[in-house]
Design a protein around this motif. Structure first.
Motif, PDB file in Angstrom:
ATOM      1  N   PRO A 125       0.517  -1.391   0.039  1.00 10.03           N
ATOM      2  CA  PRO A 125      -0.140  -0.130  -0.170  1.00 10.03           C
ATOM      3  C   PRO A 125       0.992   1.163   0.121  1.00 10.03           C
ATOM      4  CG  PRO A 125      -0.895  -1.761   1.506  1.00 10.03           C
ATOM      5  CD  PRO A 125       0.181  -2.223   1.072  1.00 10.03           C
ATOM      6  N   SER A 126       2.158   1.329   0.589  1.00  8.61           N
ATOM      7  CA  SER A 126       2.804   2.371   0.767  1.00  8.61           C
ATOM      8  C   SER A 126       3.770   2.744  -0.437  1.00  8.61           C
ATOM      9  CB  SER A 126       3.812   2.132   1.897  1.00  8.61           C
ATOM     10  OG  SER A 126       4.543   1.305   2.014  1.00  8.61           O
ATOM     11  N   THR A 127       3.684   1.813  -1.484  1.00  9.68           N
ATOM     12  CA  THR A 127       4.489   1.868  -2.876  1.00  9.68           C
ATOM     13  C   THR A 127       4.251   3.386  -3.364  1.00  9.68           C
ATOM     14  OG1 THR A 127       4.643  -0.416  -2.998  1.00  9.68           O
ATOM     15  CG2 THR A 127       5.050   0.971  -4.927  1.00  9.68           C
ATOM     16  N   PRO A 128       5.317   4.045  -3.695  1.00  9.24           N
ATOM     17  CA  PRO A 128       4.789   5.442  -4.268  1.00  9.24           C
ATOM     18  C   PRO A 128       4.292   5.184  -5.462  1.00  9.24           C
ATOM     19  CG  PRO A 128       7.290   5.389  -3.455  1.00  9.24           C
ATOM     20  CD  PRO A 128       6.654   3.946  -3.225  1.00  9.24           C
ATOM     21  N   ALA A 129       3.412   6.138  -5.958  1.00  5.16           N
ATOM     22  CA  ALA A 129       2.521   6.112  -7.068  1.00  5.16           C
ATOM     23  C   ALA A 129       3.214   5.960  -8.615  1.00  5.16           C
ATOM     24  CB  ALA A 129       1.643   7.255  -7.217  1.00  5.16           C
ATOM     25  N   CYS A 130       4.397   6.803  -8.487  1.00 12.60           N
ATOM     26  CA  CYS A 130       5.052   6.588  -9.765  1.00 12.60           C
ATOM     27  C   CYS A 130       5.710   4.933  -9.909  1.00 12.60           C
ATOM     28  CB  CYS A 130       6.272   7.612  -9.983  1.00 12.60           C
ATOM     29  SG  CYS A 130       7.651   7.390  -8.750  1.00 12.60           S
ATOM     30  N   ASP A 131       6.207   4.632  -8.670  1.00 11.76           N
ATOM     31  CA  ASP A 131       6.780   3.030  -8.895  1.00 11.76           C
ATOM     32  C   ASP A 131       5.531   2.082  -9.246  1.00 11.76           C
ATOM     33  OD1 ASP A 131       9.326   4.366  -8.324  1.00 11.76           O
ATOM     34  OD2 ASP A 131       9.022   3.676  -6.169  1.00 11.76           O
ATOM     35  N   ARG A 132       4.359   2.314  -8.648  1.00  3.84           N
ATOM     36  CA  ARG A 132       3.075   1.495  -8.972  1.00  3.84           C
ATOM     37  C   ARG A 132       2.934   1.377 -10.272  1.00  3.84           C
ATOM     38  NH1 ARG A 132       0.359   2.732  -4.909  1.00  3.84           N
ATOM     39  NH2 ARG A 132       0.700   0.609  -3.764  1.00  3.84           N
ATOM     40  N   LEU A 133       3.069   2.646 -10.963  1.00  3.18           N
ATOM     41  CA  LEU A 133       2.424   2.781 -12.252  1.00  3.18           C
ATOM     42  C   LEU A 133       3.336   2.007 -13.287  1.00  3.18           C
ATOM     43  CD1 LEU A 133       1.730   6.698 -12.223  1.00  3.18           C
ATOM     44  CD2 LEU A 133      -0.120   4.775 -12.683  1.00  3.18           C
ATOM     45  N   ASP A 134       4.716   2.380 -12.918  1.00  2.00           N
ATOM     46  CA  ASP A 134       5.793   1.474 -13.582  1.00  2.00           C
ATOM     47  C   ASP A 134       5.791  -0.216 -13.547  1.00  2.00           C
ATOM     48  OD1 ASP A 134       7.020   3.967 -14.353  1.00  2.00           O
ATOM     49  OD2 ASP A 134       8.595   3.901 -13.024  1.00  2.00           O
ATOM     50  N   ASP A 166     -13.473   8.433 -11.492  1.00  2.00           N
ATOM     51  CA  ASP A 166     -14.612   9.118 -12.378  1.00  2.00           C
ATOM     52  C   ASP A 166     -14.681   8.486 -13.904  1.00  2.00           C
ATOM     53  OD1 ASP A 166     -12.603  10.375 -13.692  1.00  2.00           O
ATOM     54  OD2 ASP A 166     -12.776  12.242 -12.632  1.00  2.00           O
ATOM     55  N   GLY A 167     -15.470   9.241 -14.769  1.00  4.06           N
ATOM     56  CA  GLY A 167     -15.517   8.605 -15.981  1.00  4.06           C
ATOM     57  C   GLY A 167     -14.495   8.800 -16.927  1.00  4.06           C
ATOM     58  N   SER A 168     -13.425   9.814 -16.578  1.00  6.06           N
ATOM     59  CA  SER A 168     -12.468   9.897 -17.404  1.00  6.06           C
ATOM     60  C   SER A 168     -11.103   9.131 -17.039  1.00  6.06           C
ATOM     61  CB  SER A 168     -11.762  11.554 -17.172  1.00  6.06           C
ATOM     62  OG  SER A 168     -11.344  11.729 -15.821  1.00  6.06           O
ATOM     63  N   GLY A 169     -11.340   8.242 -16.179  1.00  8.07           N
ATOM     64  CA  GLY A 169     -10.149   7.272 -15.512  1.00  8.07           C
ATOM     65  C   GLY A 169      -9.293   8.030 -14.545  1.00  8.07           C
ATOM     66  N   ARG A 170      -9.650   9.005 -13.831  1.00  9.10           N
ATOM     67  CA  ARG A 170      -9.138   9.601 -12.752  1.00  9.10           C
ATOM     68  C   ARG A 170      -9.596   9.066 -11.422  1.00  9.10           C
ATOM     69  NH1 ARG A 170      -6.169  14.439 -12.330  1.00  9.10           N
ATOM     70  NH2 ARG A 170      -6.824  14.994 -14.171  1.00  9.10           N
ATOM     71  N   VAL A 171      -8.500   8.792 -10.566  1.00 13.60           N
ATOM     72  CA  VAL A 171      -8.893   8.285  -9.128  1.00 13.60           C
ATOM     73  C   VAL A 171      -9.247   9.476  -8.297  1.00 13.60           C
ATOM     74  CG1 VAL A 171      -8.263   7.061  -7.203  1.00 13.60           C
ATOM     75  CG2 VAL A 171      -7.224   6.309  -9.294  1.00 13.60           C
ATOM     76  N   VAL A 172     -10.543   9.545  -8.128  1.00 13.93           N
ATOM     77  CA  VAL A 172     -10.896  10.856  -7.047  1.00 13.93           C
ATOM     78  C   VAL A 172     -10.574  10.766  -5.586  1.00 13.93           C
ATOM     79  CG1 VAL A 172     -13.165  12.057  -6.415  1.00 13.93           C
ATOM     80  CG2 VAL A 172     -12.940  11.193  -8.710  1.00 13.93           C
ATOM     81  N   LYS A 173     -10.772   9.525  -5.296  1.00 18.56           N
ATOM     82  CA  LYS A 173     -10.025   9.289  -3.846  1.00 18.56           C
ATOM     83  C   LYS A 173      -9.839   7.926  -3.719  1.00 18.56           C
ATOM     84  CE  LYS A 173     -11.568  10.025   0.880  1.00 18.56           C
ATOM     85  NZ  LYS A 173     -12.589  10.714   1.899  1.00 18.56           N
ATOM     86  N   SER A 174      -8.824   7.874  -2.862  1.00 18.52           N
ATOM     87  CA  SER A 174      -8.354   6.293  -2.756  1.00 18.52           C
ATOM     88  C   SER A 174      -7.779   6.476  -1.189  1.00 18.52           C
ATOM     89  CB  SER A 174      -7.241   5.888  -3.503  1.00 18.52           C
ATOM     90  OG  SER A 174      -6.890   4.383  -3.093  1.00 18.52           O
ATOM     91  N   GLY A 182      -6.491  11.668  -6.554  1.00 20.68           N
ATOM     92  CA  GLY A 182      -6.200  12.606  -7.661  1.00 20.68           C
ATOM     93  C   GLY A 182      -5.414  12.372  -8.944  1.00 20.68           C
ATOM     94  N   LEU A 183      -4.938  11.223  -8.902  1.00 21.74           N
ATOM     95  CA  LEU A 183      -4.279  10.547  -9.851  1.00 21.74           C
ATOM     96  C   LEU A 183      -4.862  10.379 -11.343  1.00 21.74           C
ATOM     97  CD1 LEU A 183      -1.300   9.415 -10.603  1.00 21.74           C
ATOM     98  CD2 LEU A 183      -2.293   7.194 -10.178  1.00 21.74           C
ATOM     99  N   ASP A 184      -4.405  10.903 -12.580  1.00 22.23           N
ATOM    100  CA  ASP A 184      -4.932  10.519 -13.737  1.00 22.23           C
ATOM    101  C   ASP A 184      -4.558   9.264 -14.203  1.00 22.23           C
ATOM    102  OD1 ASP A 184      -5.969  10.486 -16.239  1.00 22.23           O
ATOM    103  OD2 ASP A 184      -4.812  12.198 -16.958  1.00 22.23           O
ATOM    104  N   LEU A 185      -5.001   7.974 -13.764  1.00 23.48           N
ATOM    105  CA  LEU A 185      -4.388   6.890 -13.810  1.00 23.48           C
ATOM    106  C   LEU A 185      -4.722   6.459 -15.428  1.00 23.48           C
ATOM    107  CD1 LEU A 185      -3.546   4.233 -12.706  1.00 23.48           C
ATOM    108  CD2 LEU A 185      -5.745   3.457 -12.158  1.00 23.48           C
ATOM    109  N   ARG A 186      -5.914   6.851 -15.935  1.00 22.66           N
ATOM    110  CA  ARG A 186      -5.895   6.374 -17.416  1.00 22.66           C
ATOM    111  C   ARG A 186      -4.614   7.330 -18.068  1.00 22.66           C
ATOM    112  NH1 ARG A 186     -11.060   6.975 -21.185  1.00 22.66           N
ATOM    113  NH2 ARG A 186     -10.220   6.077 -23.170  1.00 22.66           N
ATOM    114  N   GLY A 187      -4.540   8.400 -17.948  1.00 19.72           N
ATOM    115  CA  GLY A 187      -3.642   9.298 -18.635  1.00 19.72           C
ATOM    116  C   GLY A 187      -2.335   8.889 -18.361  1.00 19.72           C
TER     117      GLY A 187
END
Length: 388
Positions: A125-134, A166-174, A182-187
């Motif tokens: 759970p504590s993995t930084p977002a950029c590392d999880r995306l990679d 949300d509908g654009s693929g953004r994580v509104v809250k986690s 707030g992450l634009d996960l799809r982008g």
């Protein structure tokens, strides 16, 4: 009206899409059957089919492999065997990804949803977002390579993640993953993957998977309860996963009273038996379930109290929605009737029309499988409107 070349090209694409759709739905069909289904002439169907065969979207099969009732009666009278064709699911592939707090899962399927490769890797759970995306991008690349493909080869990548999406693929809250709010996960994933990316909430994809391949097949109104390291809800209304006005449908959040604090029965039991052992909620629940199956009466009471407590929480959803079915999913669903029977009993006591209650058989693959279904829907929209 004078017909322009663009009109001819569009008409040909529409005819191709209609014939391919008819082939997909029929399983095996003759040219005459496909022409009738697409409402085109038989010569047009023949021209389109040659294109589909050449591009690999269809394949010819032998006379002994089925076919429609009508067949090619004219051909038979002239002594020629009827040609039969079928959709070639291996002509395209999609990827489904499940993003959880402790694990990432990915699978590649053909256009019929048959799994051709699957992988999972641990997470935290504590993995930084950029590392999880990679890590997600790396996992997709690895599982696609295992299937003998490259990422640009796949028609779409579906991704299911914990959190409000949300509908654009953004994580509104986690609240479960570091840096995810707030992450634009799809982008972000689209920049890392050379393929169309779709993102949805994991619980909506879990109930979509149940409707497609699980206990909810053929049902229209279903409540799905995920049990594991946490609790989550997915709602199927009118045969489609329900998103809600703010894409937050099914988010349990903080509730008045303590309807959803059911894990305390399991954790209290585990601590009383082995006070020096530190366990997560899921681990404590699995420990109690295992002991209950072995005949431990105290463990049996803890599991039953846990299930009754889940039933109390579900009543707050079941009573206003009046679903046909409640599916208990997630890692604890393997407890089977130890969980199901107390919930059924509670519904029978309270509900005007008690829904059926069943345990999911999809296990930990449910979210990735729902992501596959999401990607397939995208692939089918493209395929059946833009074929050849």
């Amino acid at each position: 009206m004078r017909q322009r070349s663009g009109d001819v090209s569009l008409l040909r694409r529409l005819n191709s899409a209609a014939i391919l759709r008819g082939l997909r739905e029929s399983g095996v069909a003759t040219l005459s059957e496909l022409a009738r289904a697409a409402r085109v002439s038989r010569p047009t169907a023949e021209v389109v089919m040659e294109d589909l065969l050449a591009e690999g979207w269809a394949e010819e099969c032998g006379e002994d492999q089925g076919g429609g009732q009508g067949g090619e009666q004219g051909d038979r009278r002239r002594g020629r065997p009827a040609r039969r064709f079928r959709f070639r699911a291996a002509a395209g592939h999609v990827v489904g990804v499940g993003v959880g707090a402790s694990r990432l899962r990915a699978m590649v399927t053909d256009l019929d949803g048959a799994v051709v490769a699957a992988r999972h890797v641990p997470g935290h759970p504590s993995t930084p977002a950029c590392d999880r995306l990679d890590a997600i991008a790396g996992l997709v690349g690895a599982v696609v390579a295992e299937a003998g493909l490259t990422v640009p080869d796949v028609a779409a990548v579906g991704v299911g993640t914990t959190g409000t999406v949300d509908g654009s693929g953004r994580v509104v809250k986690s609240v479960a993953l570091a840096g995810w709010t707030g992450l634009d996960l799809r982008g972000e994933l689209s920049r890392r993957l050379q393929a169309p990316v779709l993102v949805e909430n994991d619980m909506r994809l879990a109930v979509l998977a149940e409707h497609w391949r699980g206990q909810a097949r053929g049902r229209q109104d279903v409540v799905y309860l995920f049990t594991g390291s946490r609790l989550g809800l997915g709602l199927l209304i009118g045969g489609r996963p329900h998103r809600g006005a703010h894409a937050a449908s099914g988010e349990i959040g903080r509730q008045p009273g303590d309807h959803w604090r059911a894990y305390r029965h399991m954790t209290d039991y585990a601590i009383s038996v082995e006070p020096g052992e530190m366990r997560s909620q899921r681990e404590a629940a699995e420990f109690a379930i295992e002991r209950a199956r072995a005949g431990d009466e105290q463990a049996g009471r803890a599991v039953r109290d846990f299930a009754r407590h889940l039933g109390e929480g579900l009543i707050t959803v079941v009573t206003p929605l009046d679903p046909e079915l409640v599916v208990i999913g997630g890692s604890l669903s393997k407890a089977g009737d130890l969980l199901i029977e107390p919930i059924r009993e509670r519904f029978a006591e309270v509900c005007l029309y008690p829904p059926a209650v069943v345990a999911s058989g999809l296990g930990g693959e449910c979210i990735a499988l729902g992501a596959v279904r999401l990607a397939l829907e995208q692939a089918e929209r493209q395929l059946f409107t833009q074929a050849t």
